[in-house]
Design an enzyme around this catalytic site. Structure first.
Site, PDB file in Angstrom:
ATOM      1  N   GLU A   1       8.662  -8.573  -5.581  1.00  0.00           N
ATOM      2  CA  GLU A   1       9.733  -9.561  -5.762  1.00  0.00           C
ATOM      3  C   GLU A   1      10.701  -9.156  -6.866  1.00  0.00           C
ATOM      4  O   GLU A   1      11.901  -9.428  -6.786  1.00  0.00           O
ATOM      5  CB  GLU A   1       9.131 -10.932  -6.058  1.00  0.00           C
ATOM      6  CG  GLU A   1       8.433 -11.537  -4.848  1.00  0.00           C
ATOM      7  CD  GLU A   1       7.841 -12.891  -5.166  1.00  0.00           C
ATOM      8  OE1 GLU A   1       6.883 -12.921  -5.968  1.00  0.00           O
ATOM      9  OE2 GLU A   1       8.333 -13.900  -4.640  1.00  0.00           O
TER      10      GLU A   1
ATOM     11  N   GLU B   1       0.227 -12.398  -1.250  1.00  0.00           N
ATOM     12  CA  GLU B   1      -0.154 -13.735  -1.727  1.00  0.00           C
ATOM     13  C   GLU B   1      -0.846 -14.552  -0.645  1.00  0.00           C
ATOM     14  O   GLU B   1      -1.858 -15.200  -0.891  1.00  0.00           O
ATOM     15  CB  GLU B   1       1.088 -14.504  -2.216  1.00  0.00           C
ATOM     16  CG  GLU B   1       1.630 -14.046  -3.566  1.00  0.00           C
ATOM     17  CD  GLU B   1       2.584 -12.878  -3.442  1.00  0.00           C
ATOM     18  OE1 GLU B   1       2.646 -12.240  -2.367  1.00  0.00           O
ATOM     19  OE2 GLU B   1       3.272 -12.581  -4.429  1.00  0.00           O
TER      20      GLU B   1
END
Lengths: 553, 553
Positions: free
Chosen positions: B139, B161
């Protein structure tokens, strides 16, 4: 708990009355206090539960098909002094989290359907608030094009969820107040913290309602305004009604079967295997002929069946986390029906069918289940049916044929049609194809250029129209892994992932309601400050104040 | 727990190295495993906690002010084989819900700041992934303009995740993958369920990275690409650096005091009373003179102080649910400083200060505290300072003066300036004034026409620029009720309400990250499937699999 059935009709309504008089219909909410869907609460003050909203949804649908003559719809109350008190609090307080969320989703879809009727069907909704509209009651009014409020020093509109219940208005209220009615954000904030709400001239000045009308002029004003809306309506000339006859549905623990749609419920794998069948008959030569078929007209029938199936599975089968879509039949027939509809866009019936299909597919987009499309020989993923694959989180198309089972079959194909290039927009305002190619104009053009061409797996993969193109050897294993893996992941994380990835690109009021507002509401519903034993939702009506953890998150 | 301090500087970094060489700076992440902000976890594999990100934020800020010569920034890792493993899982698993959410908010703001530097400051960021970038590591790369990944058959990018932790990527990953990098949604879905991620040519083909570079060409490629970015940069000619000197801050349990900004922490009332003071000196005659003042130049000083105050209060004072903003001083001086900046938009220093002020106000917009502006005689809500009132959930302006205290005072005024009409956009791309008048073009025009006019309370109220204009008699009572009432409501519901009402109108990638994605992530964080004793986040690394409630919500 017994299964919820979404099928009803006006003869069975307990909470609403639908009366059509010429171009104006009136939908009167008159909730039967003892008519709750589940035991444990009374539906006082025109408060509602899922059962009440199922009737409203049915009425809104029937108005479009069964009342071509209706050009304005008045929504009002059959009770004295109260329009609607919103969702029933005891019902909410005693419901499981998942039930609340699913209930809000359905009520949101019904209110979006009201706006869709106003925008696309020339049936303009007028909320005639003959008494106080609070919470979900005011949100129902916000879905209407105009809001009249009786001016009697006591009737008001309000969003008391925050001050009274410690939650948010759950059916688009916050979004519509600022984004549709353009109430200034600081006023909206104040209004939403004032449990008693606002009425009279101030409600008009703040744009919360369009007009405050003294009781002596009420009946006349509602009549005048609704007739004015009707006469300004652009509803297409309709002719005879299309009766939405009872669905031919069989429902067991393991299967849901309609005429064109069937679902096998595989609890061991947490999968619903859904098959949609192409029409068996050729497309009718004209919309007049289509009309003679009525509710049996294939595109309408399939939309109704899918619609009911989605609602049934969502509400009654929460552990079936993956829906696998297959189609069967002749793609050419699907494309022919599509073409008939698209060539008849100024035909009232075609317009209604198209928008119904659009709404049904939008229901799929916001469904919190993983969607997988499986494209095999004999399938008909073409045009409108291809939307099922484009709506899916991923798709598999067999490269070649099943050598063992049917070596002589034609290989599976998909076909883009005009139905994929415009009419069936998602709630973000784009088509599923545009959303898929968001930011990749060249990819979009390359795919669109191949319209009406039956594309085998490799072509479809190269063009970016499917996700994977395994061959016979890998096929079973890949599908098995995909569904098993999905079943092993956190259901909540999947819901969040899908809600984000399905809506690339721009946002609209509708996506804001489903994305932003719903997510915040779900979070709040789940917090001890709302739903814990001392939370506001649980303490409401007990005389005890809620106890809050004051930490801001 | 000890208070978190957001102030640092490169001499104190434990986790990052900042090296500027001509037009290219390199930010090297080399996390000290034992340098966690809180005890209980080791920061292995370049995983990060709030402390690591505080240094990154500081570096990104300093690059803009202290390195006018830098036109491209390479973000890379000082570890072998790993770029960054994302947020530390043990830290997340052991953190309270509120800490996780606040941590994600800050890291999001830092990544938005990287994009802001690329877009508005001519400092283009290049992620040089010399090893695997997973989760928050990828990210971070997504916030950069270009991503190079070493092609060595083992390095990959991934968002693990969902499969590993049962939560979502929390720093914009889902949004940036589809909305910024235009990865197709079905591929994005697949990628986000594949814990090991993708590398090499496939990562390029799927647009997850821009280039996969063999290790033998790595150093050369990074150098070439970063120099190319630097030479294409539009960074304004800068001259000497502006040193961001240590903030003059005093911090006690009851007060936070800077040179121009002060906050009194009133725990009994759950309120932080914040006062921002106008410059005492006249505006400098030119940006050259402003530059001589350096970090003491009032608009820069006040932005830095506000920035630090917001971060301090958010993190350390979670029970102070309402922030009341007051200003003090001469509005004419504020407007003169504003004018100097706006007349010098092509000046490097002015540009940096303007964008810093913009970012600081955006931080306020996404702060989960109720914001109330109180406009009294002697205040300076003009131009840039008026933004504080426009950012507030509601505002009160005294009509007239305090008859008892100071009957001869000039009445309170507010003044719209050019600073309110363009440069200080919110994250939705609109100014706060445009957002306020969303859908009311006439209201906007009527207000804008009164630019540079000192407006007393009644005028300001009529124009829709403030919420309420009580007089001396009602003043204390109204303010008291507003703050007391706010403190009585559910903090969670307030957070949801404010997050919805503050962002009327269009959505951008930034609002999607803060609105949609954050809300879903908060919900998921709060669910037993993630954070319960058997949840995925808690079970990670224990060798035990998570146990999920399989019901889809």
């Amino acid at each position: 708990m017994t299964r919820v059935d979404f099928r009803t009709d006006p003869s069975r309504y307990r909470h609403w009355r639908l009366k059509a008089e010429g171009p104006v219909a009136t939908l009167t909410m008159d909730v039967d206090e003892s008519g709750g869907l589940v035991p444990g609460y009374e539906l006082k003050l025109n408060s509602y539960d899922l059962g009440v909203d199922i009737e409203l949804y049915d009425a809104v649908q029937r108005l479009r098909f069964e009342h071509p003559e209706v050009r304005a719809v008045v929504v009002t109350s059959g009770k004295e002094k109260v329009f609607c008190a919103g969702a029933n609090i005891r019902m909410l307080a005693s419901s499981e989290h998942g039930w609340k969320v699913n209930f809000c989703k359905f009520t949101n879809e019904t209110r979006n359907g009201i706006e869709d009727a106003t925008e696309n069907s020339g049936q303009t909704y007028l909320a005639a608030l003959n008494g106080t509209a609070s919470g979900g009651g005011y949100e129902l009014a916000l879905a209407c094009d105009q809001i009249l409020l009786v001016d009697d020093r006591s009737s008001a509109v309000s969003l008391p969820e925050l001050p009274l219940l410690g939650v948010l208005p759950g059916t688009g209220g916050l979004t519509r107040v600022v984004d549709k009615r353009h109430v200034r954000r600081d006023r909206a904030d104040y209004f939403s913290t004032k449990a008693e709400g606002l009425g009279g001239k101030k409600a008009v000045a703040w744009k919360l309602v369009d007009e405050a009308v003294p009781r002596v002029r009420w009946t006349e004003a509602v009549s005048e305004r609704s007739l004015a809306l009707a006469s300004a309506s652009t509803r297409l000339p309709g002719g005879a009604a299309i009766e939405l006859t009872a669905l031919d549905k069989s429902r067991t623990d393991d299967a849901i079967t309609y005429q064109h749609v069937a679902a096998a419920l595989d609890r061991a794998r947490s999968v619903a295997e859904i098959t949609v069948r192409a029409p068996e008959q050729e497309a009718p030569p004209s919309m007049a002929a289509a009309r003679a078929a009525g509710a049996a007209f294939w595109p309408l029938a399939v939309a109704r069946e899918l619609d009911d199936l989605i609602l049934d599975l969502r509400t009654n089968e929460t552990e079936l986390g993956t829906w696998v879509f297959r189609t069967q039949g002749d793609p050419a027939k699907v494309l022919a029906y599509d073409e008939l509809l698209l060539n008849s866009k100024d035909n009232w019936f075609a317009n209604e069918v198209l928008h119904y299909l659009k709404r049904t597919l939008r229901r799929l987009d916001v469904t919190s289940r993983s969607l997988i499309a499986v494209i095999e020989p004999g399938s008909c993923f073409a045009g409108s049916m291809l939307e099922l694959a484009l709506a899916a989180d991923r798709s598999f198309q067999l490269a070649g044929v099943f050598e063992d089972k049917n070596p002589d079959a034609e290989p599976a194909t998909i076909t883009l049609g005009d139905m994929n290039l415009g009419p069936l927009t998602m709630s973000n305002g784009l088509t599923r194809l545009q959303t898929r190619f968001w930011g990749d104009e060249a990819g979009y053009e390359a795919a669109a250029k191949r319209k009406n061409e039956a594309l085998e797996a490799e072509d479809a993969a190269d063009l970016g129209l499917i996700t994977f193109a395994p061959d016979d050897i890998d096929w079973d294993e890949e599908i098995r892994i995909a569904t098993e893996e999905r079943a092993s992941f956190s259901p909540d994380a999947l819901t969040g992932l899908e809600a984000n990835y399905r809506f690339a690109g721009p946002e609209t009021m509708e996506t804001k309601i489903f994305g932003r507002l719903t997510a915040w509401q779900n979070w709040i519903f789940n917090r001890p400050n709302a739903s814990g034993p001392d939370g506001a939702l649980r303490r409401f009506g007990t005389g005890q104040r809620a106890v809050f953890d004051r930490k801001r998150v």
